[in-house]
Design a protein around this motif. Structure first.
Motif, PDB file in Angstrom:
ATOM      1  N   MET A   1      -1.668  78.334  40.793  1.00  0.00           N
ATOM      2  CA  MET A   1      -1.833  78.437  41.860  1.00  0.00           C
ATOM      3  C   MET A   1      -3.021  77.418  42.404  1.00  0.00           C
ATOM      4  O   MET A   1      -3.743  78.054  42.347  1.00  0.00           O
ATOM      5  CB  MET A   1      -1.700  80.031  42.375  1.00  0.00           C
ATOM      6  N   GLU A   2      -2.818  77.556  44.018  1.00  0.00           N
ATOM      7  CA  GLU A   2      -2.874  76.603  45.034  1.00  0.00           C
ATOM      8  C   GLU A   2      -4.210  77.851  45.977  1.00  0.00           C
ATOM      9  O   GLU A   2      -3.024  78.862  46.308  1.00  0.00           O
ATOM     10  CB  GLU A   2      -3.309  75.881  45.611  1.00  0.00           C
ATOM     11  N   TYR A   3      -5.326  77.719  45.996  1.00  0.00           N
ATOM     12  CA  TYR A   3      -5.511  78.322  47.361  1.00  0.00           C
ATOM     13  C   TYR A   3      -6.931  77.785  48.104  1.00  0.00           C
ATOM     14  O   TYR A   3      -6.849  76.421  48.548  1.00  0.00           O
ATOM     15  CB  TYR A   3      -6.538  79.613  46.589  1.00  0.00           C
ATOM     16  N   ASP A   4      -6.352  78.657  49.542  1.00  0.00           N
ATOM     17  CA  ASP A   4      -7.514  77.526  51.099  1.00  0.00           C
ATOM     18  C   ASP A   4      -9.139  78.396  50.606  1.00  0.00           C
ATOM     19  O   ASP A   4      -9.438  77.460  50.724  1.00  0.00           O
ATOM     20  CB  ASP A   4      -7.108  78.583  51.837  1.00  0.00           C
ATOM     21  N   TYR A   5      -9.592  79.604  50.094  1.00  0.00           N
ATOM     22  CA  TYR A   5     -10.454  79.817  49.828  1.00  0.00           C
ATOM     23  C   TYR A   5     -10.614  80.434  48.131  1.00  0.00           C
ATOM     24  O   TYR A   5     -10.044  81.300  48.150  1.00  0.00           O
ATOM     25  CB  TYR A   5     -11.104  80.973  50.517  1.00  0.00           C
ATOM     26  N   LEU A   6     -11.924  80.229  48.117  1.00  0.00           N
ATOM     27  CA  LEU A   6     -12.823  80.612  46.801  1.00  0.00           C
ATOM     28  C   LEU A   6     -13.864  80.923  47.049  1.00  0.00           C
ATOM     29  O   LEU A   6     -14.588  80.519  47.829  1.00  0.00           O
ATOM     30  CB  LEU A   6     -12.774  79.289  45.598  1.00  0.00           C
ATOM     31  N   ILE A   7     -13.368  82.807  46.855  1.00  0.00           N
ATOM     32  CA  ILE A   7     -14.820  83.673  47.566  1.00  0.00           C
ATOM     33  C   ILE A   7     -15.052  83.985  46.813  1.00  0.00           C
ATOM     34  O   ILE A   7     -14.531  84.837  45.283  1.00  0.00           O
ATOM     35  CB  ILE A   7     -13.781  84.445  47.844  1.00  0.00           C
ATOM     36  N   VAL A   8     -16.949  83.295  46.094  1.00  0.00           N
ATOM     37  CA  VAL A   8     -17.500  84.076  45.297  1.00  0.00           C
ATOM     38  C   VAL A   8     -18.627  85.542  45.512  1.00  0.00           C
ATOM     39  O   VAL A   8     -19.326  85.481  46.283  1.00  0.00           O
ATOM     40  CB  VAL A   8     -18.523  83.621  44.449  1.00  0.00           C
ATOM     41  N   GLY A   9     -17.703  86.612  45.493  1.00  0.00           N
ATOM     42  CA  GLY A   9     -18.385  87.659  45.290  1.00  0.00           C
ATOM     43  C   GLY A   9     -18.031  88.437  46.785  1.00  0.00           C
ATOM     44  O   GLY A   9     -17.718  87.715  47.463  1.00  0.00           O
ATOM     45  N   ALA A  10     -17.506  89.592  46.228  1.00  0.00           N
ATOM     46  CA  ALA A  10     -16.850  90.814  47.053  1.00  0.00           C
ATOM     47  C   ALA A  10     -17.377  91.633  47.551  1.00  0.00           C
ATOM     48  O   ALA A  10     -17.197  92.878  48.121  1.00  0.00           O
ATOM     49  CB  ALA A  10     -15.434  91.461  46.167  1.00  0.00           C
ATOM     50  N   GLY A  11     -18.910  91.168  48.121  1.00  0.00           N
ATOM     51  CA  GLY A  11     -19.882  92.569  48.657  1.00  0.00           C
ATOM     52  C   GLY A  11     -19.635  92.510  50.182  1.00  0.00           C
ATOM     53  O   GLY A  11     -17.481  91.867  50.515  1.00  0.00           O
ATOM     54  N   LEU A  12     -19.989  92.817  50.921  1.00  0.00           N
ATOM     55  CA  LEU A  12     -19.293  92.602  52.545  1.00  0.00           C
ATOM     56  C   LEU A  12     -18.067  91.926  53.148  1.00  0.00           C
ATOM     57  O   LEU A  12     -17.542  92.045  53.827  1.00  0.00           O
ATOM     58  CB  LEU A  12     -20.170  93.636  53.416  1.00  0.00           C
ATOM     59  N   ARG A  34     -19.115  92.810  39.462  1.00  0.00           N
ATOM     60  CA  ARG A  34     -19.069  93.731  39.568  1.00  0.00           C
ATOM     61  C   ARG A  34     -17.616  94.732  39.283  1.00  0.00           C
ATOM     62  O   ARG A  34     -15.698  94.025  39.610  1.00  0.00           O
ATOM     63  CB  ARG A  34     -19.074  94.960  40.824  1.00  0.00           C
ATOM     64  N   SER A  35     -17.852  96.279  38.914  1.00  0.00           N
ATOM     65  CA  SER A  35     -16.417  96.971  39.152  1.00  0.00           C
ATOM     66  C   SER A  35     -16.139  97.462  39.864  1.00  0.00           C
ATOM     67  O   SER A  35     -15.117  98.362  40.349  1.00  0.00           O
ATOM     68  CB  SER A  35     -16.380  98.266  38.186  1.00  0.00           C
ATOM     69  N   TYR A  42     -20.829  99.216  48.878  1.00  0.00           N
ATOM     70  CA  TYR A  42     -20.419 100.598  47.959  1.00  0.00           C
ATOM     71  C   TYR A  42     -20.295 102.345  47.855  1.00  0.00           C
ATOM     72  O   TYR A  42     -21.598 102.140  48.272  1.00  0.00           O
ATOM     73  CB  TYR A  42     -20.360 100.739  46.633  1.00  0.00           C
ATOM     74  N   THR A  43     -19.918 102.214  48.387  1.00  0.00           N
ATOM     75  CA  THR A  43     -19.336 104.149  48.402  1.00  0.00           C
ATOM     76  C   THR A  43     -19.280 104.528  47.336  1.00  0.00           C
ATOM     77  O   THR A  43     -18.094 104.571  46.808  1.00  0.00           O
ATOM     78  CB  THR A  43     -20.074 104.918  50.422  1.00  0.00           C
ATOM     79  N   GLU A  44     -19.878 105.817  46.593  1.00  0.00           N
ATOM     80  CA  GLU A  44     -18.687 106.992  45.851  1.00  0.00           C
ATOM     81  C   GLU A  44     -19.015 108.006  46.134  1.00  0.00           C
ATOM     82  O   GLU A  44     -20.658 108.364  46.069  1.00  0.00           O
ATOM     83  CB  GLU A  44     -19.536 106.738  44.800  1.00  0.00           C
ATOM     84  N   ASN A  45     -18.249 109.392  46.024  1.00  0.00           N
ATOM     85  CA  ASN A  45     -18.055 110.329  46.679  1.00  0.00           C
ATOM     86  C   ASN A  45     -19.026 111.105  45.263  1.00  0.00           C
ATOM     87  O   ASN A  45     -18.001 111.768  44.364  1.00  0.00           O
ATOM     88  CB  ASN A  45     -17.540 111.484  46.978  1.00  0.00           C
ATOM     89  N   ILE A  46     -20.252 111.287  45.146  1.00  0.00           N
ATOM     90  CA  ILE A  46     -20.565 111.764  43.455  1.00  0.00           C
ATOM     91  C   ILE A  46     -21.108 113.285  44.084  1.00  0.00           C
ATOM     92  O   ILE A  46     -21.601 113.884  44.138  1.00  0.00           O
ATOM     93  CB  ILE A  46     -21.882 111.896  43.252  1.00  0.00           C
TER      94      ILE A  46
END
Length: 135
Positions: A1-12, A34-35, A42-46
Motif C-alpha cells: 500500500m502507498e501512503y502520502d505521509y509517513l508520520i513517526v510519532g503519534a504525539g499531539l 508507545r501504547s 495523553y490523559t488517563e482517568n486514574i
C-alpha cells in the motif's frame, strides 16, 4: 500500500496532522512506539491518583464560540476541586477558520477574563494559560 505521509510519532502534532490530512483525502501511516497516542498530552482517568506521588491536573481547550463563564461552569462540573493538585490549564490556540481570521482581541480577552475569574473562585488558584505567539 502507498501512503502520502509517513508520520513517526503519534504525539499531539503527529496525531493532529494525520487527522487533518486524512480529512482531505491523504493516506497516512503513523508509527508510534508507545501504547497510546497523544504523546505527553495523553490523559488517563486514574482512580486513586491521590494515593500515588503524581500531581493531578486538568486542561481546557478554550472555545471562541461560547462565553468564559459557561466554559468555566462546564470545567468545574467535570473537575472536582479536591481532584486536582495543579492549577487548571486553559489552552488558548487558534483553530479552524480562526487560524486565518483570528477573533478580535477584546472578544478573546473577555472570554478569558470570565473564565479565569470563575476558575479562581472555585479552585483558589489562577489558571495557567498555554498558548503560542499567534494566539
Amino acid at each position: 500500500m502507498e501512503y502520502d505521509y509517513l508520520i513517526v510519532g503519534a504525539g499531539l502534532f503527529g496525531a493532529v496532522f494525520a487527522h487533518e490530512m486524512t480529512k482531505i483525502g491523504k493516506k497516512c501511516l503513523v508509527i508510534e512506539k508507545r501504547s497510546h497516542i497523544g504523546g505527553n498530552v495523553y490523559t488517563e482517568n486514574i482512580e486513586n491518583i491521590k494515593e500515588t506521588d503524581l500531581a493531578a491536573g486538568a486542561y481546557h481547550f478554550l472555545s471562541f464560540e461560547s462565553d468564559g463563564k459557561s466554559q468555566a461552569e462546564n470545567f468545574i462540573s467535570s473537575v472536582e476541586r479536591e481532584s486536582i493538585d495543579l492549577p487548571p490549564v486553559i489552552d488558548l490556540e487558534l483553530y479552524g477558520d480562526y487560524r486565518k481570521n483570528p477573533p478580535p482581541t477584546a472578544k478573546v480577552r473577555k472570554i478569558l477574563d470570565e473564565m479565569i475569574k470563575e476558575l479562581y473562585v472555585e479552585y483558589g488558584k489562577y489558571p495557567i494559560i498555554y498558548t503560542n505567539r499567534r494566539a
